[in-house]
Write a protein that holds these residues in place. Structure first.
Motif, PDB file in Angstrom:
ATOM      1  N   ARG A  32       0.763  -1.180  -0.001  1.00 44.21           N
ATOM      2  CA  ARG A  32       0.000  -0.168  -0.002  1.00 44.21           C
ATOM      3  C   ARG A  32       1.021   1.130  -0.113  1.00 44.21           C
ATOM      4  O   ARG A  32       0.787   2.316  -0.648  1.00 44.21           O
ATOM      5  CB  ARG A  32      -0.861  -0.058   1.120  1.00 44.21           C
ATOM      6  CG  ARG A  32      -1.732   1.248   1.060  1.00 44.21           C
ATOM      7  CD  ARG A  32      -2.611   1.186   2.557  1.00 44.21           C
ATOM      8  NE  ARG A  32      -3.818   0.133   2.230  1.00 44.21           N
ATOM      9  CZ  ARG A  32      -4.463  -0.293   3.001  1.00 44.21           C
ATOM     10  NH1 ARG A  32      -4.414  -0.005   4.462  1.00 44.21           N
ATOM     11  NH2 ARG A  32      -5.570  -1.205   2.757  1.00 44.21           N
ATOM     12  N   ASP A  33       2.050   1.304   0.673  1.00 38.91           N
ATOM     13  CA  ASP A  33       2.775   2.378   0.920  1.00 38.91           C
ATOM     14  C   ASP A  33       3.651   2.797  -0.345  1.00 38.91           C
ATOM     15  O   ASP A  33       3.728   3.799  -0.871  1.00 38.91           O
ATOM     16  CB  ASP A  33       3.896   2.360   1.972  1.00 38.91           C
ATOM     17  CG  ASP A  33       3.276   2.254   3.462  1.00 38.91           C
ATOM     18  OD1 ASP A  33       3.914   1.790   4.247  1.00 38.91           O
ATOM     19  OD2 ASP A  33       2.165   2.878   3.518  1.00 38.91           O
ATOM     20  N   ARG A  68     -13.902   1.764  -3.300  1.00 39.20           N
ATOM     21  CA  ARG A  68     -13.202   1.650  -1.946  1.00 39.20           C
ATOM     22  C   ARG A  68     -13.259   3.327  -1.391  1.00 39.20           C
ATOM     23  O   ARG A  68     -13.347   4.060  -2.153  1.00 39.20           O
ATOM     24  CB  ARG A  68     -11.643   1.184  -2.243  1.00 39.20           C
ATOM     25  CG  ARG A  68     -10.851   1.549  -0.857  1.00 39.20           C
ATOM     26  CD  ARG A  68      -9.704   0.548  -1.061  1.00 39.20           C
ATOM     27  NE  ARG A  68      -9.888  -0.706  -1.519  1.00 39.20           N
ATOM     28  CZ  ARG A  68     -10.403  -1.830  -0.927  1.00 39.20           C
ATOM     29  NH1 ARG A  68     -10.698  -1.627   0.597  1.00 39.20           N
ATOM     30  NH2 ARG A  68     -10.712  -3.031  -1.274  1.00 39.20           N
ATOM     31  N   GLU A  69     -13.148   3.406  -0.010  1.00 43.81           N
ATOM     32  CA  GLU A  69     -13.057   4.599   0.791  1.00 43.81           C
ATOM     33  C   GLU A  69     -11.778   5.117   0.725  1.00 43.81           C
ATOM     34  O   GLU A  69     -10.911   4.024   1.082  1.00 43.81           O
ATOM     35  CB  GLU A  69     -13.902   4.423   1.991  1.00 43.81           C
ATOM     36  CG  GLU A  69     -15.396   4.408   2.072  1.00 43.81           C
ATOM     37  CD  GLU A  69     -15.940   4.686   3.264  1.00 43.81           C
ATOM     38  OE1 GLU A  69     -15.435   4.649   4.402  1.00 43.81           O
ATOM     39  OE2 GLU A  69     -17.281   4.287   3.315  1.00 43.81           O
ATOM     40  N   PHE A  70     -11.347   6.289   0.790  1.00 43.40           N
ATOM     41  CA  PHE A  70     -10.252   6.882   0.775  1.00 43.40           C
ATOM     42  C   PHE A  70     -10.225   7.919   1.922  1.00 43.40           C
ATOM     43  O   PHE A  70     -11.222   8.318   2.381  1.00 43.40           O
ATOM     44  CB  PHE A  70      -9.588   7.579  -0.257  1.00 43.40           C
ATOM     45  CG  PHE A  70      -9.247   6.517  -1.448  1.00 43.40           C
ATOM     46  CD1 PHE A  70      -7.931   6.516  -1.789  1.00 43.40           C
ATOM     47  CD2 PHE A  70     -10.079   5.955  -2.381  1.00 43.40           C
ATOM     48  CE1 PHE A  70      -7.818   5.560  -2.956  1.00 43.40           C
ATOM     49  CE2 PHE A  70      -9.969   5.057  -3.068  1.00 43.40           C
ATOM     50  CZ  PHE A  70      -8.531   4.987  -3.555  1.00 43.40           C
ATOM     51  N   TYR A  71      -9.052   7.917   2.740  1.00 43.96           N
ATOM     52  CA  TYR A  71      -8.737   9.046   3.657  1.00 43.96           C
ATOM     53  C   TYR A  71      -7.618   9.922   3.477  1.00 43.96           C
ATOM     54  O   TYR A  71      -6.505   9.351   2.501  1.00 43.96           O
ATOM     55  CB  TYR A  71      -8.722   8.331   5.052  1.00 43.96           C
ATOM     56  CG  TYR A  71      -7.452   7.370   5.342  1.00 43.96           C
ATOM     57  CD1 TYR A  71      -6.417   7.720   5.882  1.00 43.96           C
ATOM     58  CD2 TYR A  71      -7.530   6.082   4.738  1.00 43.96           C
ATOM     59  CE1 TYR A  71      -5.221   7.059   6.117  1.00 43.96           C
ATOM     60  CE2 TYR A  71      -6.394   5.164   5.058  1.00 43.96           C
ATOM     61  CZ  TYR A  71      -5.082   5.862   5.436  1.00 43.96           C
ATOM     62  OH  TYR A  71      -4.317   4.746   5.682  1.00 43.96           O
ATOM     63  N   VAL A  72      -7.507  10.970   4.125  1.00 41.37           N
ATOM     64  CA  VAL A  72      -6.076  11.691   3.597  1.00 41.37           C
ATOM     65  C   VAL A  72      -5.111  11.416   4.945  1.00 41.37           C
ATOM     66  O   VAL A  72      -5.594  11.485   6.313  1.00 41.37           O
ATOM     67  CB  VAL A  72      -6.587  13.267   3.563  1.00 41.37           C
ATOM     68  CG1 VAL A  72      -5.327  14.093   3.643  1.00 41.37           C
ATOM     69  CG2 VAL A  72      -7.509  13.381   2.766  1.00 41.37           C
ATOM     70  N   LYS A  73      -3.904  11.108   4.567  1.00 48.01           N
ATOM     71  CA  LYS A  73      -2.936  11.187   5.547  1.00 48.01           C
ATOM     72  C   LYS A  73      -1.703  11.888   5.024  1.00 48.01           C
ATOM     73  O   LYS A  73      -1.088  11.619   4.009  1.00 48.01           O
ATOM     74  CB  LYS A  73      -2.571   9.521   5.908  1.00 48.01           C
ATOM     75  CG  LYS A  73      -1.508   9.379   6.900  1.00 48.01           C
ATOM     76  CD  LYS A  73      -1.049   7.959   7.235  1.00 48.01           C
ATOM     77  CE  LYS A  73       0.075   7.687   8.115  1.00 48.01           C
ATOM     78  NZ  LYS A  73      -0.013   6.594   8.244  1.00 48.01           N
TER      79      LYS A  73
END
Length: 109
Positions: A32-33, A68-73
């Motif tokens: 993923r990274d 898919r759901e995404f988030y901010v990091k």
């Protein structure tokens, strides 16, 4: 009865073929990274909402439709755990039932 939700034992045993693999941490996090930096294989088809999108990507040599759901990091959009990745055979089954789904949705609404 326990309310804990997780993988069933038969899924865990099926997922790993060797004894040493069963105790290793999942390799998804490393992939993923690295994939967040190189997303050239991901094609964003549409954004369903602010944090949900449909992508088509190549994963382990197979074409996958990913909803898919995404988030901010750290200022980057990262894929979350909530979502589904459909291989082509499952995508084709879903696609072939779209008219039936629409009919039931319209009757229910």
């Amino acid at each position: 009865m326990s309310s804990w939700r997780g993988k069933r034992k038969d899924e865990e045993n099926h997922a790993s073929d060797g004894d040493t693999e069963a105790h290793e941490p999942p390799k998804k996090t490393a992939k993923r990274d690295s994939s967040s930096d190189d997303s050239s294989d991901d094609i964003v088809v549409c954004e369903i909402s602010k944090n949900r999108r449909v992508t088509v990507r190549n994963w382990n040599g197979k074409v996958i439709v990913d909803i898919r759901e995404f988030y901010v990091k750290d200022g980057k959009q990262m894929p979350g755990k909530k979502g589904i990745s459909l291989p082509m055979d499952q995508w084709n089954v879903l696609r072939s039932h779209v008219d039936e789904i629409d009919k039931v949705v319209n009757e229910t609404a």
